[in-house]
Design a protein around this motif. Sequence first.
Motif: not given
Length: 362
Positions: A194, A199, A207, A221, A225, A228, A246
């Motif tokens: 990644i 993103f 996600v 990410l 979100i 998850l 997050y």
Amino acid sequence: MRLFLLLCLLTLGAAKSYQRINVMELMKNYDLMMADEDNSDEDDSKEEEDYEENESCPAGCHCSPRVVQCSDQGLISVPEKIPEDILMLDLQNNDITEIKENDFKDLNKLYGLFLINNKISKIHPKAFRNMDKLRILYLSYNLLTEIPENLPPNVLELRFHENKISRIQKDAFKGLNRLHVLELGANPLANSGIELGAFNGLSTFYVGMAEAKLTAVPKDLPSSITELSLDYNKILKVEVEDFIRYKNLLRLRLGFNQIKSVENGSFVSTPNIREIHLDNNQLKKVPPGLSSLRYLQVIYLHGNKINSVGVNDFCPVSPGIKKNLYTGISLFANPVKYWDVQPATFRCVIGRRGVQLGNFRK
């Protein structure tokens, strides 16, 4: 719109093997969503009549005014002469190997495209041009090794479950400012695959990266979100820095990993979280800090190695701190002696059935 997406998510989010998508059922949900449009019944029936009289249907396919279904036909390519005014195109369970530049050239009204369970390994960079109305794109169960270029800009739900994707490049989802659901589960994706900025620009709510090769919680990410899914990975521990980004997280799935420890303060950054799955891991104690989560209602801890439970592990000392009472705490399949657990341990749980304890068997 949110109701429609939620229905899709609930039916597909937990799937681990190919399951046919009922496109006609999705079409009904679409009709409910668009019920406030200014189209009279009279106009709709006239449109259907004109369609049946004037439009052709690709060989082997079943056509209705807004849906073309070409699933299970052994197709090796996208059929030609697809009616231009359709909303849903179903190409599930065929043998299509490649999406060419002009396969969807004139389908600029298309809302949903279903290419699940084919053999697609290549998608032309211009295949989705002029598809500004496409909202649902399912490419699960194919042979893609990377995220296709130039995805439809207004897509809301994008699924790549069970492909061969091992790398997500920087800006892979560039321009997808409206994407709500991104499913990447069951790909050979490791943390090293990644790239930083993969993103960028996304404001995604869900996600999914279950059944991958992750050894840690991904740190880059989308910050938006709310759910998850990281089940069935190889994550070894949970650290404070894992969820700092997050803050909107409501549901977290970390079941069936190899987690041995959860660092104190790991969930401080997610004050509104409602549901945490940490079942089937290697935990030896209840994760610290759960009692400070005012809105937490469900915590799954079964199938670990927890041998004791403290009286304040789940509930705060001051009863006024907890805003939502627990509806579910699972502790079965742990070596904890349930007769040693004090009744006050579960003072902030709704009802006796909200706690699941049981004998531990080796």
